[in-house]
Design an enzyme around this catalytic site. Structure first.
Site, PDB file in Angstrom:
ATOM      1  CD  GLU A  72      -1.320  -2.352   2.053  1.00 56.00           C
ATOM      2  OE1 GLU A  72      -2.131  -3.101   2.627  1.00 56.00           O
ATOM      3  OE2 GLU A  72      -0.081  -2.561   2.074  1.00 56.00           O
ATOM      4  CB  CYS A 105       0.011  -3.246   8.698  1.00 60.12           C
ATOM      5  SG  CYS A 105       1.051  -1.978   7.924  1.00 60.12           S
TER       6      CYS A 105
END
Length: 149
Positions: A72, A105
């Site tokens: 990401e 995360c």
């Protein structure tokens, strides 16, 4: 497949395309230590333009695990490098080639938040590869935002 829009305002075909692009870029992952190959595709607008762009990234591990870059964050860094810092993320799709659950995360959630809109959606694999989704505000409800003067 239904012609109706998803709650995100995106067409189901757009979400499917984001998921597929994330899966495709995961093949480029540099993950010799964990062998956990992750890809991300982000749907953005840049600056004042309403044109949407998809930017992808994969995880890049390092022998010093703390220095690993998540997929990401890789996609976001690529988008900023290509379009400048005034990007708005409208959707994020995450995929992995390990068949495991993998939502972003905490560090990635915070990085997504930095460039998100109030309606940013995250699409990710849940247990046993099931498709899962959530608004970013549900994934990081007590988000840290630095108010600049």
């Amino acid at each position: 497949m239904s012609d109706s829009l998803h709650a995100s305002g995106l067409a189901p075909a757009t979400i499917d395309d984001l998921r597929q692009q994330a899966k495709t870029v995961a093949k480029h992952s540099h993950s010799p230590y964990s062998r956990f190959r992750v890809g991300a595709a982000i749907l953005i607008t840049a600056g004042e333009s309403a044109d949407q762009h998809v930017v992808t990234g994969c995880n890049v591990e390092n022998a010093s695990f703390r220095l690993t870059t998540c997929a990401e964050q890789s996609a976001i860094a690529t988008a900023v490098g290509k379009y400048g810092p005034k990007i708005s993320i409208h959707a994020v799709a995450v995929a992995n080639l390990n068949g495991a659950a993998s939502m972003p995360c905490g560090a990635c959630r915070q990085t997504i938040l930095e460039f998100s809109t109030p309606d940013t959606w995250v699409f990710y694999p849940a247990e046993k590869g099931a498709a899962a989704e959530a608004k970013l505000t549900d994934l990081i409800p007590a988000a840290f935002r630095l108010e600049q003067a």
